[in-house]
Design a protein around this motif. Sequence first.
Motif, PDB file in Angstrom:
ATOM      1  N   GLY A  25      65.285  24.088  52.157  1.00 18.36           N
ATOM      2  CA  GLY A  25      64.634  24.839  53.231  1.00 18.36           C
ATOM      3  C   GLY A  25      64.452  26.295  52.834  1.00 18.36           C
ATOM      4  O   GLY A  25      63.393  26.900  53.069  1.00 18.36           O
ATOM      5  N   THR A  73      61.627  26.546  50.494  1.00 16.05           N
ATOM      6  CA  THR A  73      60.351  26.369  51.191  1.00 16.05           C
ATOM      7  C   THR A  73      59.944  27.695  51.825  1.00 16.05           C
ATOM      8  O   THR A  73      58.798  28.142  51.700  1.00 16.05           O
ATOM      9  CB  THR A  73      60.472  25.286  52.291  1.00 16.05           C
ATOM     10  OG1 THR A  73      61.004  24.115  51.700  1.00 16.05           O
ATOM     11  CG2 THR A  73      59.137  24.975  52.933  1.00 16.05           C
ATOM     12  N   ARG A  94      73.299  14.122  54.440  1.00 17.61           N
ATOM     13  CA  ARG A  94      72.357  13.593  55.440  1.00 17.61           C
ATOM     14  C   ARG A  94      71.250  12.784  54.779  1.00 17.61           C
ATOM     15  O   ARG A  94      70.848  11.750  55.272  1.00 17.61           O
ATOM     16  CB  ARG A  94      71.727  14.750  56.237  1.00 17.61           C
ATOM     17  CG  ARG A  94      72.453  15.007  57.553  1.00 17.61           C
ATOM     18  CD  ARG A  94      71.828  16.175  58.231  1.00 17.61           C
ATOM     19  NE  ARG A  94      71.585  17.227  57.227  1.00 17.61           N
ATOM     20  CZ  ARG A  94      71.627  18.518  57.446  1.00 17.61           C
ATOM     21  NH1 ARG A  94      71.875  18.959  58.633  1.00 17.61           N
ATOM     22  NH2 ARG A  94      71.419  19.399  56.495  1.00 17.61           N
TER      23      ARG A  94
HETATM   24  P1  ATP Z   1      71.036  23.108  53.152  1.00 16.36           P
HETATM   25  O1  ATP Z   1      70.493  22.199  52.077  1.00 16.36           O
HETATM   26  O2  ATP Z   1      72.436  23.437  52.943  1.00 16.36           O
HETATM   27  O3  ATP Z   1      70.684  22.654  54.537  1.00 16.36           O
HETATM   28  P2  ATP Z   1      68.718  24.814  53.221  1.00 16.36           P
HETATM   29  O4  ATP Z   1      68.342  26.027  52.444  1.00 16.36           O
HETATM   30  O5  ATP Z   1      67.877  23.583  52.986  1.00 16.36           O
HETATM   31  O6  ATP Z   1      70.259  24.524  52.954  1.00 16.36           O
HETATM   32  P3  ATP Z   1      67.548  25.120  55.875  1.00 16.36           P
HETATM   33  O7  ATP Z   1      68.198  25.422  57.171  1.00 16.36           O
HETATM   34  O8  ATP Z   1      66.734  23.882  55.766  1.00 16.36           O
HETATM   35  O9  ATP Z   1      68.711  25.169  54.787  1.00 16.36           O
HETATM   36  O10 ATP Z   1      66.583  26.361  55.489  1.00 16.36           O
HETATM   37  C1  ATP Z   1      67.075  27.690  55.501  1.00 16.36           C
HETATM   38  C2  ATP Z   1      66.075  28.608  56.157  1.00 16.36           C
HETATM   39  O11 ATP Z   1      64.852  28.646  55.386  1.00 16.36           O
HETATM   40  C3  ATP Z   1      65.591  28.189  57.535  1.00 16.36           C
HETATM   41  O12 ATP Z   1      66.519  28.518  58.546  1.00 16.36           O
HETATM   42  C4  ATP Z   1      64.302  29.000  57.674  1.00 16.36           C
HETATM   43  O13 ATP Z   1      64.567  30.329  58.051  1.00 16.36           O
HETATM   44  C5  ATP Z   1      63.775  28.991  56.249  1.00 16.36           C
HETATM   45  N1  ATP Z   1      62.698  27.989  56.147  1.00 16.36           N
HETATM   46  C6  ATP Z   1      62.802  26.648  56.009  1.00 16.36           C
HETATM   47  N2  ATP Z   1      61.604  26.040  56.017  1.00 16.36           N
HETATM   48  C7  ATP Z   1      60.688  27.032  56.193  1.00 16.36           C
HETATM   49  C8  ATP Z   1      59.258  27.082  56.302  1.00 16.36           C
HETATM   50  N3  ATP Z   1      58.496  25.978  56.231  1.00 16.36           N
HETATM   51  N4  ATP Z   1      58.674  28.297  56.472  1.00 16.36           N
HETATM   52  C9  ATP Z   1      59.402  29.417  56.544  1.00 16.36           C
HETATM   53  N5  ATP Z   1      60.752  29.444  56.465  1.00 16.36           N
HETATM   54  C10 ATP Z   1      61.386  28.294  56.281  1.00 16.36           C
END
Ligand code: ATP
Length: 327
Positions: A108, A111, A176
């Motif tokens: 995330g 992304t 997950r």
């Molecule tokens: P984990 O794998 O531990 O869950 P992660 O980095 O995948 O970590 P997420 O909560 O999915 O965790 O993403 C972190 C943050 O990235 C989100 O809270 C959001 O602020 C940002 N983010 C995710 N997707 C997008 C998007 N499509 N556009 C803008 N910001 C994003």
Amino acid sequence: METNISKIGVFTSGGDAPGMNAAIRAVVRTSIYYKKEVFGITQGYEGMIAGDIVKLGTRSVGNILQRGGTILKTARSLEFKTKEGRKKAYDNLKKSGIDSLVAIGGDGTFTGLTVFYEEFGVPSICIPGTIDNDIAGTDYTIGFDTASNTAVDAIDKIRDTAISHNRLFFIEVMGRNSGYIALNSGIAGGAVAIIIPEDNITIEELFAKLDEGGKTNKKSSLIVVAEGSKLGGAMDLAKKFSERNNYFDIKVTILGHLQRGGTPTYFDRVLASKMGVAAVEGLLNGKQGTMVGIRDNKIVYNPFATIVNHVHDIDNEMLRIAKILSI
Ligand code: ATP
């Protein structure tokens, strides 16, 4: 090194993972080594939007190498998903003079950074920090080794009570969408079955296997279940199995968030140190728009497009090993 980069911002985002501090330390010290200024942005994208930014020095990151969690804190930010939120974040970076970013997080986070990079062009590089090991382009993510060791330690302890009481335990570990922790800790902990999202075992096959253990006088059994299992979590499986079995005393343990904490293992500290150095050197060498990975023990730089929305496929050889050894 020829580069326009002079002020690097570093942040952690998404779920925390042991070893993130070691990565922060490596990013800070490498930046200073190359005579660059470095700033910590707290709580990931939330702190970027709020302008919560502090200058870091060599001593700011002393004595954190061995600590779990992240000194920069982490968060999930809904506001960063909006254009207005990202504009605020960009304005704050400009105000602080930050001209480049190192993000430590998961899919995330990458992304979000990809979107930000495309909109504002701030040179950025990512480091994979997540216990799930579910990121494409790297054999390992920071935190996976520590979380797996924590799970194995718990499994060993549960085995003592399982053996003493003829018990069958369903042990749920994190994951997950990814079965990496379950598969590795299940093999290391001698589980009779490992249930992961990537596998297609049916409930009938699973229960037939457990029944077999009962018939052959197996005194105890441990089943490791990834939280995202398609057959249901440990609670569901235990309930369903108890409806048809009266041989074992059936119990459930959900390891939960304890897998996220604790002192990072030597492996995660070294991985985080290598990746932190590689991230800053990558930025300074024009490798922006990439994620640092480790492949066959060598650092690689993966373009964002090859990482975001891609999965790290489960190692089928490990699945095969688990099946052979659990007879
Ligand atoms: P984990 O794998 O531990 O869950 P992660 O980095 O995948 O970590 P997420 O909560 O999915 O965790 O993403 C972190 C943050 O990235 C989100 O809270 C959001 O602020 C940002 N983010 C995710 N997707 C997008 C998007 N499509 N556009 C803008 N910001 C994003």
